[in-house]
Structures are given as C-alpha cells and as structure tokens.
Design an enzyme around this catalytic site. Sequence first.
Site, short mmCIF file in Angstrom:
data_model
loop_
_atom_site.label_atom_id
_atom_site.label_comp_id
_atom_site.label_asym_id
_atom_site.label_seq_id
_atom_site.Cartn_x
_atom_site.Cartn_y
_atom_site.Cartn_z
CD GLU A 212 -4.51 -7.06 -2.33
OE1 GLU A 212 -4.00 -5.97 -2.02
OE2 GLU A 212 -4.00 -8.16 -2.04
CD GLU A 323 -2.70 -3.58 3.80
OE1 GLU A 323 -1.53 -4.02 3.83
OE2 GLU A 323 -3.51 -3.89 2.91
#
Length: 408
Positions: A212, A323
């Site tokens: 990520e 997120e």
Amino acid sequence: MCTNKLLLPLLLLQLLSSSSSAARTHKLQLQKHLRRLNKPSLKTILSPDGDMIECVHISHQPAFDHPFLKNHTIQMRPDYHPEGQRLFDDSKVANQKPRSVTQLWHLTGEKCPPGTIPIRRTKEDDLLRASSIKRYGRKKHRSIPKPRSPDPDLVNESGHQHAIAYVEGDKYYGAKATINVWEPRIQQPNEFSLSQIWILGGSFGEDLNSIEAGWQVSPDLYGDNNTRLFTYWTSDAYQATGCYNLLCSGFIQINSEIAMGASISPVSGYRGSQYDISILVWKDPKEGNWWMQFGNDYVLGYWPSFLFSYLADTASMIEWGGEVVNSEPDGQHTATQMGSGRFPEEGFGKASYFRNIQVVDESNNLKAPKDIGTFTEQSNCYDVQTGSNADWGHYFYYGGPGKNPNCA
C-alpha cells in the site's frame, strides 16, 4: 489488630516497589525499541513541523534487521521500468492544472549526503501513543475493503470504512495513480484518514498479501494532523508481518531525497489551488521485487519478493481510494473526513480525486484498467463516482464528511 496495622504499610511498600519495577521495565523496553528503530545517523535535519530527519547510511537502514537480508546486495535501480502512453494532458484542462508538491523538510534547503537515506526519527511519545510497543507502526486487522463480501460486517468489524475503485479477475504486476492531496479533519486521536493504492494477492483471509502507498493523516501514529507520504505492507492480513514506512524490516529504500512518513506540502484548498502526487508500484520482471516511485523523478526503493507468498508471483486485485477509521461507540458515526471532506459530485476544486489510474500488465506495460468496480460501505457518509475522458484517462472523485444528517 496490631499485626494488621503493621501489615498494611508493608503491603503498600510492596505495591509501590512492584509498580516502580514495572515502570522501569517499560522504560527499558521503550529505549530498546527506540534504539532498534533509530539507527545511527551522519546528519540530522530539523523540519519546520518539528520532525527530525536522520540521514542514515543506506546499508544501516531498518530493512537489514531482517534475518534474510543480512547478506543482501542492495539493488540500486530496477532492471525494468513500466512503459506506457501517458493518458492525460494537464495543459488541455482549463484552470484545472494541479500543482506539484514536495516534503516540508525540503524547505530547510538541507539534503542528506550521498550514500544515506532520510528517515523520520521515532520519538518516545510516538511509542507511548501506541496500544503497545509491539503494535507500534502496525495497522489493525481487517483494514482492507472486500468489495464483494457476502457479509458487510466482515469489512467493518474494526470500524474501517472505504470509498474505492477496484479491478480484479486478472494478473496484475503493478498500479499507478495521481492522487489529490488534502488535509482531512480527524475527530478522534485514534482515528485516521488516508488515500492510497492497494496491491493485493491471495484471499481475504489471514494469508492476504498487501502493498500500500499514498498519503495519510494519523494523529495516533505521528502525533499531529499533517498530511504525510506513507507505505505499508503485510503478508498475513496485518497479523504479525509488515508495518508503516520503515518502522520494521522489509522495505529497502535507495532514495536520498524523500522520507517515508514525512509531511507533504502544500496541500489542496477548497475552491483554491489543487495539488496532487503520483505513485507507481510495479514488479520488476527480472528480480521479482516490488518497486515504488514517487512523482516522475523519485524511485524510492523496493519490497523484496521473499516477503510475500502470493505477491511473490502476481497481484490478483488492485484498489484505489480512501479509508477512515470510525471509533465511535453504539453505532454512531465519526465526523472524520475522507479526502477533502466533500462528496464526489462537487467535482474539481472541492472534492478529492484519483486520476490517470492504470495497471501494469504481464508485458510490463502501463495500461488503462478494464471493468472498474466501485465500493463503499455507507455512501451517505463517504461515496465514490468514476469517469473517463481524454485528459484524465480513467479517474474518480471520492470522499465525504462522515457524520451528517444522512449519516448518523
């Protein structure tokens, strides 16, 4: 009665002694962990935001604490770089040309010497904010969106919420995006807001592999509300492997100009100037390592392929998006913002976006993704809207304010 009166002071002394001993032990553990994270440096640069950027010799970075990297020869450049046609042209977008960003510590004008890499120094306060020394620098379990989960509670059991675009059903060897940079408001210190690319391999069980990269605001991790460049990796769904940035062994940095976890500056403003960053992650077809590039000029380093099981071969899903963590009890919703804190329909200059989203195919070419899906747990809180044009290629706007009249 006299015996009891004598015993009470003794018990108090024992309790105080035990408490003092535990405090000393904890202090020693803190100092030991700080020594492990903060390697000896050749130079220290004090950033305007209070960060200390340590210039550490490239061969002394935390990656080499890994037992499998003891005799590793650093790969100073990738053997292959993804090729592909640039799918957008900023000059054609009237009044919509985003500007480039840098890192706040660059404003000092100081640089790390050749042969060193910049590492943000971890302070004792950083460790004290963590739930435990062992968990410092690690995400909680189940923080990856599972777009087609039959059980929506599975993705939200730890309070993580998302607004993403994704592709699956093929073999992927990397991904790229240009990401709009903001400074979202965080309601609680233990919450965060991030925007990133996920490179995923395996199932969504305990063997999930993930790489990520993107930007985040995380008061718990950094002690402030600054927007920061970050990376993360795990090979077991965040259980025991992986971490943010260089807070454990794994990612090998080769670049001397960009510091993982350092503040990004400037950031976009509502109805004001817009700033974005480009991130590319790809698998070198010769050595098999996963590389990361920031912007057009900075190849930052790589994750050795042995760190992973599924990603040692290929990725099976790519996700782009936002997120947040909702820590509010009793079903209430946090007011932590995602992206700009505005819903996607507000568009450029107001909502946050990903543009020029691409994947890397088996021939090491960058290409437009096919069959893009979208996912969000609660679209009244955070939403996503995709689009495509000649200027921005495939893009999407995303985000939201969290708690509002339609998101209790």
